[in-house]
Design an enzyme around this catalytic site. Structure first.
Site, PDB file in Angstrom:
ATOM      1  N   THR A  18     -84.179 -26.823   4.076  1.00 32.79           N
ATOM      2  CA  THR A  18     -83.233 -27.805   3.547  1.00 32.79           C
ATOM      3  C   THR A  18     -83.935 -28.949   2.823  1.00 32.79           C
ATOM      4  O   THR A  18     -83.324 -29.637   2.021  1.00 32.79           O
ATOM      5  CB  THR A  18     -82.381 -28.390   4.686  1.00 32.79           C
ATOM      6  OG1 THR A  18     -83.257 -28.930   5.691  1.00 32.79           O
ATOM      7  CG2 THR A  18     -81.503 -27.324   5.312  1.00 32.79           C
ATOM      8  N   ARG A  22     -92.145 -26.999   4.339  1.00 32.50           N
ATOM      9  CA  ARG A  22     -92.908 -27.774   5.326  1.00 32.50           C
ATOM     10  C   ARG A  22     -93.680 -26.829   6.223  1.00 32.50           C
ATOM     11  O   ARG A  22     -93.126 -25.888   6.777  1.00 32.50           O
ATOM     12  CB  ARG A  22     -91.978 -28.650   6.171  1.00 32.50           C
ATOM     13  CG  ARG A  22     -91.309 -29.758   5.399  1.00 32.50           C
ATOM     14  CD  ARG A  22     -90.488 -30.646   6.326  1.00 32.50           C
ATOM     15  NE  ARG A  22     -89.661 -31.574   5.568  1.00 32.50           N
ATOM     16  CZ  ARG A  22     -88.731 -32.348   6.106  1.00 32.50           C
ATOM     17  NH1 ARG A  22     -88.526 -32.311   7.410  1.00 32.50           N
ATOM     18  NH2 ARG A  22     -88.021 -33.166   5.359  1.00 32.50           N
ATOM     19  N   SER A 113     -91.464 -35.773   5.586  1.00 30.80           N
ATOM     20  CA  SER A 113     -90.466 -36.712   6.072  1.00 30.80           C
ATOM     21  C   SER A 113     -90.890 -37.380   7.372  1.00 30.80           C
ATOM     22  O   SER A 113     -91.915 -38.048   7.437  1.00 30.80           O
ATOM     23  CB  SER A 113     -89.112 -36.011   6.207  1.00 30.80           C
ATOM     24  OG  SER A 113     -88.083 -36.928   6.493  1.00 30.80           O
ATOM     25  N   HIS A 114     -90.132 -37.168   8.444  1.00 34.00           N
ATOM     26  CA  HIS A 114     -90.376 -37.823   9.722  1.00 34.00           C
ATOM     27  C   HIS A 114     -91.326 -37.039  10.614  1.00 34.00           C
ATOM     28  O   HIS A 114     -91.586 -37.453  11.741  1.00 34.00           O
ATOM     29  CB  HIS A 114     -89.048 -38.028  10.449  1.00 34.00           C
ATOM     30  CG  HIS A 114     -88.292 -36.750  10.657  1.00 34.00           C
ATOM     31  ND1 HIS A 114     -87.748 -36.036   9.613  1.00 34.00           N
ATOM     32  CD2 HIS A 114     -88.005 -36.049  11.778  1.00 34.00           C
ATOM     33  CE1 HIS A 114     -87.152 -34.948  10.079  1.00 34.00           C
ATOM     34  NE2 HIS A 114     -87.289 -34.932  11.401  1.00 34.00           N
ATOM     35  N   LYS A 126     -91.657 -30.554  -2.039  1.00 30.58           N
ATOM     36  CA  LYS A 126     -90.335 -30.132  -2.501  1.00 30.58           C
ATOM     37  C   LYS A 126     -90.175 -30.487  -3.970  1.00 30.58           C
ATOM     38  O   LYS A 126     -90.838 -31.399  -4.493  1.00 30.58           O
ATOM     39  CB  LYS A 126     -89.230 -30.761  -1.669  1.00 30.58           C
ATOM     40  CG  LYS A 126     -88.982 -32.241  -1.886  1.00 30.58           C
ATOM     41  CD  LYS A 126     -87.716 -32.664  -1.145  1.00 30.58           C
ATOM     42  CE  LYS A 126     -87.374 -34.120  -1.421  1.00 30.58           C
ATOM     43  NZ  LYS A 126     -86.071 -34.499  -0.819  1.00 30.58           N
ATOM     44  N   ASP A 278     -88.486 -44.039   7.635  1.00 32.23           N
ATOM     45  CA  ASP A 278     -89.345 -42.936   8.062  1.00 32.23           C
ATOM     46  C   ASP A 278     -90.504 -42.701   7.113  1.00 32.23           C
ATOM     47  O   ASP A 278     -90.813 -43.527   6.263  1.00 32.23           O
ATOM     48  CB  ASP A 278     -88.512 -41.669   8.223  1.00 32.23           C
ATOM     49  CG  ASP A 278     -88.028 -41.114   6.892  1.00 32.23           C
ATOM     50  OD1 ASP A 278     -87.831 -41.910   5.956  1.00 32.23           O
ATOM     51  OD2 ASP A 278     -87.835 -39.881   6.780  1.00 32.23           O
ATOM     52  N   ASP A 280     -91.169 -40.805   4.408  1.00 24.93           N
ATOM     53  CA  ASP A 280     -91.014 -40.852   2.956  1.00 24.93           C
ATOM     54  C   ASP A 280     -89.950 -41.835   2.493  1.00 24.93           C
ATOM     55  O   ASP A 280     -89.609 -41.875   1.307  1.00 24.93           O
ATOM     56  CB  ASP A 280     -90.707 -39.464   2.405  1.00 24.93           C
ATOM     57  CG  ASP A 280     -89.393 -38.889   2.914  1.00 24.93           C
ATOM     58  OD1 ASP A 280     -88.996 -39.214   4.041  1.00 24.93           O
ATOM     59  OD2 ASP A 280     -88.750 -38.115   2.173  1.00 24.93           O
ATOM     60  N   ASP A 282     -86.636 -42.142   3.258  1.00 21.42           N
ATOM     61  CA  ASP A 282     -85.251 -41.761   2.977  1.00 21.42           C
ATOM     62  C   ASP A 282     -84.329 -41.873   4.187  1.00 21.42           C
ATOM     63  O   ASP A 282     -83.124 -41.688   4.057  1.00 21.42           O
ATOM     64  CB  ASP A 282     -85.176 -40.354   2.375  1.00 21.42           C
ATOM     65  CG  ASP A 282     -85.605 -39.243   3.329  1.00 21.42           C
ATOM     66  OD1 ASP A 282     -86.110 -39.556   4.430  1.00 21.42           O
ATOM     67  OD2 ASP A 282     -85.436 -38.058   2.970  1.00 21.42           O
ATOM     68  N   ARG A 283     -84.861 -42.203   5.365  1.00 18.83           N
ATOM     69  CA  ARG A 283     -84.024 -42.364   6.557  1.00 18.83           C
ATOM     70  C   ARG A 283     -84.058 -43.807   7.028  1.00 18.83           C
ATOM     71  O   ARG A 283     -84.938 -44.582   6.636  1.00 18.83           O
ATOM     72  CB  ARG A 283     -84.494 -41.435   7.678  1.00 18.83           C
ATOM     73  CG  ARG A 283     -84.452 -39.966   7.300  1.00 18.83           C
ATOM     74  CD  ARG A 283     -84.819 -39.076   8.467  1.00 18.83           C
ATOM     75  NE  ARG A 283     -84.894 -37.682   8.044  1.00 18.83           N
ATOM     76  CZ  ARG A 283     -84.537 -36.650   8.775  1.00 18.83           C
ATOM     77  NH1 ARG A 283     -84.045 -36.833   9.996  1.00 18.83           N
ATOM     78  NH2 ARG A 283     -84.650 -35.418   8.331  1.00 18.83           N
ATOM     79  N   GLU A 365     -75.828 -37.412   9.812  1.00 22.63           N
ATOM     80  CA  GLU A 365     -76.065 -37.979  11.142  1.00 22.63           C
ATOM     81  C   GLU A 365     -77.545 -38.169  11.447  1.00 22.63           C
ATOM     82  O   GLU A 365     -77.907 -38.915  12.345  1.00 22.63           O
ATOM     83  CB  GLU A 365     -75.430 -37.094  12.212  1.00 22.63           C
ATOM     84  CG  GLU A 365     -75.757 -35.617  12.139  1.00 22.63           C
ATOM     85  CD  GLU A 365     -77.162 -35.256  12.586  1.00 22.63           C
ATOM     86  OE1 GLU A 365     -77.665 -35.944  13.495  1.00 22.63           O
ATOM     87  OE2 GLU A 365     -77.735 -34.322  12.025  1.00 22.63           O
ATOM     88  N   SER A 366     -78.401 -37.507  10.686  1.00 22.89           N
ATOM     89  CA  SER A 366     -79.838 -37.552  10.938  1.00 22.89           C
ATOM     90  C   SER A 366     -80.472 -38.769  10.264  1.00 22.89           C
ATOM     91  O   SER A 366     -81.514 -38.672   9.621  1.00 22.89           O
ATOM     92  CB  SER A 366     -80.505 -36.257  10.474  1.00 22.89           C
ATOM     93  OG  SER A 366     -80.178 -35.986   9.121  1.00 22.89           O
ATOM     94  N   LYS A 377     -81.301 -39.518  -0.019  1.00 22.89           N
ATOM     95  CA  LYS A 377     -81.126 -40.511   1.027  1.00 22.89           C
ATOM     96  C   LYS A 377     -82.007 -41.713   0.693  1.00 22.89           C
ATOM     97  O   LYS A 377     -83.054 -41.564   0.067  1.00 22.89           O
ATOM     98  CB  LYS A 377     -81.545 -39.946   2.390  1.00 22.89           C
ATOM     99  CG  LYS A 377     -80.780 -38.729   2.841  1.00 22.89           C
ATOM    100  CD  LYS A 377     -81.146 -38.323   4.254  1.00 22.89           C
ATOM    101  CE  LYS A 377     -82.522 -37.700   4.355  1.00 22.89           C
ATOM    102  NZ  LYS A 377     -82.562 -36.325   3.818  1.00 22.89           N
TER     103      LYS A 377
END
Length: 544
Positions: A18, A22, A113-114, A126, A278, A280, A282-283, A365-366, A377
């Protein structure tokens, strides 16, 4: 300049998930592994030849080495220009913004990411398309197909380029521009939010804030915006320096990995607003004094109050959420008279809705939330949204959320993660559940009666594309839900995610403990899925 054509063989594990490909760093460092995947991008995306490519990452281990490889491969594959963030740094939302403003053909973002970093950690790559968003399934499918047929890759024989100083240079016929990774993004944020009101709040004696950059990519962005342009006191930004191993911690914005921030916000003399982002960028995580704002509540509160933010004062065209995300935003959308779209997990599914002008805000939700300003994000954007909201409403975070619950009710919501399950075992659990689903509608479990049970399928309302098997849903007549889904963001085994939700509208019942409020659903999920027996795990590894 000499171009080498290197013979290679396909790797069978390069199917993007998604959020791209990774794997553990050790896998990416195998001979030809990175090169194969990058060449597969170039082979499958014909619009890149003769065009501009954006390149950068979150600064994790193997980031700088990968950028040098990609630059030499881009030159060998006739890319006209590559724009790189200074030091190889570009947050994911900043990369999206650069792709859009420079009208680039696409971008390569290097991040897991995280997930943890360092030599024994994870790495990721990506491809983002020309709208600035993650590649849709048709594109990732083409990249994967190319990776299974690859026989050679092209790479220039050239010395390393200087990516630590802003400026332009040539690599053969290809221009390489190194840019300030922060400036354009900071300008964008200043165009969206009420910086004078936020500056006044941050500089007042009655307000304090802490932002945990987690030694990840948002450190330089937060320093420029919060302590620079907004004049927040020195020390507002914690763990501000990006490190290749994130200081030996997971760059995951939750109360476990942002431990110091959590202790500060739930301790004596806590700041008024706490936040984190996080790896990168985006969260996001939002905290009030002694109060955790769930990502689903955060999205709903944003939608209900968007008219107070300059960029959204004319209202929202629509909103969207991923299927497992709480239905709190659905209730807000109904009250506002705007559409609410339910998509599969993965930010790429919001892209068509944003490009077609159907939605303005979207979230998962993440810990992911954003708007139509980029196609990713955006963690720091969400933090600034909340800071702006506190400034204009003149209320603390806790009061804003509790007021929201009184108006719209509270969606008690939790996610239970069972991590690193053997992949075959996890698939057997899901297959078993699929056989059970048809027998569930109409059945009574205590006070809960099943209304419907299905495997979520999504038809994109813009292009008609269909995404199937996106998560198993058990829907109850009172609006409660249980959702089962296997995650695609880890690098070891499989993660079973169980989402549980119940809507409470009684004003005097919106302040219960979440796990206690959902106890009957939690027990029922275990009963129906037989999680303990099927996974070998008696309790979740992580509860969010």
């Amino acid at each position: 300049m000499e171009i080498s054509v290197v013979s290679t063989r396909p790797f069978t594990d390069q199917k993007p998930g998604t959020s791209g490909l990774r794997k553990q760093v050790s896998q990416f460092r195998k001979p030809h592994y990175l090169e194969n995947f990058v060449q597969s991008i170039f082979d499958s995306q014909e619009t890149l030849a003769g065009a501009e490519l954006i390149l950068g990452g979150d600064g994790r281990f193997f980031n700088r080495e990968s950028i040098q490889t990609i630059l030499r491969m881009a030159m060998a594959n006739e890319i006209r220009k590559v724009t790189v963030g200074r030091g190889g740094i570009l947050s994911t939302p900043a990369a999206s913004h650069l792709i859009r403003t420079r009208r680039a053909a696409g971008g390569i973002v290097l991040s897991a990411s995280h997930n943890p970093g360092g030599p024994k950690g994870d790495f990721g790559i990506k491809y983002n398309v020309a709208n600035g968003g993650p590649a849709p399934e048709a594109v990732t499918g083409a990249i994967h197909a190319a990776s299974l047929e690859i026989a050679h890759y092209r790479i220039a024989r050239a010395p390393h380029l200087d990516i630590d100083h802003v400026g332009r240079q040539q690599l053969g016929d290809m221009e390489v521009e190194v840019v300030d990774p922060v400036a354009d993004y900071a300008d964008l944020m200043e165009s969206l939010f009420d910086f004078p009101a936020m500056r006044a709040l941050l500089q007042s004696d009655d307000f304090s804030m802490r932002f945990d950059a987690m030694h990840a990519v948002t450190g330089p962005y937060a320093m420029e915006i919060l302590e620079g342009r907004l004049g927040a006191p020195q020390g507002t930004v914690m763990r501000k320096e990006p490190l290749a191993d994130f200081g030996g911690r997971h760059p995951d914005p939750n109360l476990t990995h942002a431990r110091e921030l959590g202790e500060l916000m739930f301790g004596r003399d806590a700041p008024d607003l706490g936040a984190a982002s996080d790896g990168d960028g985006d969260r996001n995580m939002i905290l009030g004094r002694g109060f955790f704002v769930s990502p689903s509540d955060s999205l709903a509160v944003m939608a209900a109050n968007a008219h107070l933010i300059p960029a959204y004062r004319d209202g929202l065209r629509g909103v969207a959420r991923s299927m497992p995300t709480s239905q709190a935003i659905d209730v807000v959308a109904e009250a506002l008279g705007i559409p609410c779209y339910e998509t599969p997990t993965g930010w790429k599914f919001f892209g068509n809705l944003l490009d077609d002008g159907r939605i303005t805000l979207c979230g998962e939700e993440s810990f992911g939330t954003s708007s139509d300003h980029v196609r990713e994000k955006d963690g720091l954007w969400a933090v600034l949204f909340w800071l702006n909201l506190v400034a204009v409403r003149g209320q603390p975070v806790t009061e804003i959320v509790r007021d929201h619950w009184q108006r719209f009710g509270r969606h008690y919501y939790t996610r239970h993660d069972y991590e690193e399950i053997e992949s075959e075992r996890a698939e057997r659990l899901m297959d078993r559940l699929r056989t059970v689903l048809p027998s569930l509608p109409g059945r009574q479990f205590g006070s809960l009666r099943v209304r419907a049970a299905d495997d979520f399928n999504y038809t994109d309302p813009v292009d008609g594309s269909v995404s199937s098997r996106q998560g198993l849903r058990i829907l109850f007549e009172d609006g409660a839900r249980i959702v089962f889904r296997l995650s695609g963001t880890g690098t070891q085994g499989a993660t079973l995610r169980v989402y549980l939700e119940r809507h409470e509208t009684r004003p005097d019942a919106t302040d219960e403990d979440t796990q206690a409020a959902l106890a009957s659903l939690i027990d029922l999920a275990e009963e129906i899925a037989d999680i303990g027996h099927q996974t070998g795990k008696e309790t979740p590894d992580v509860i969010t």
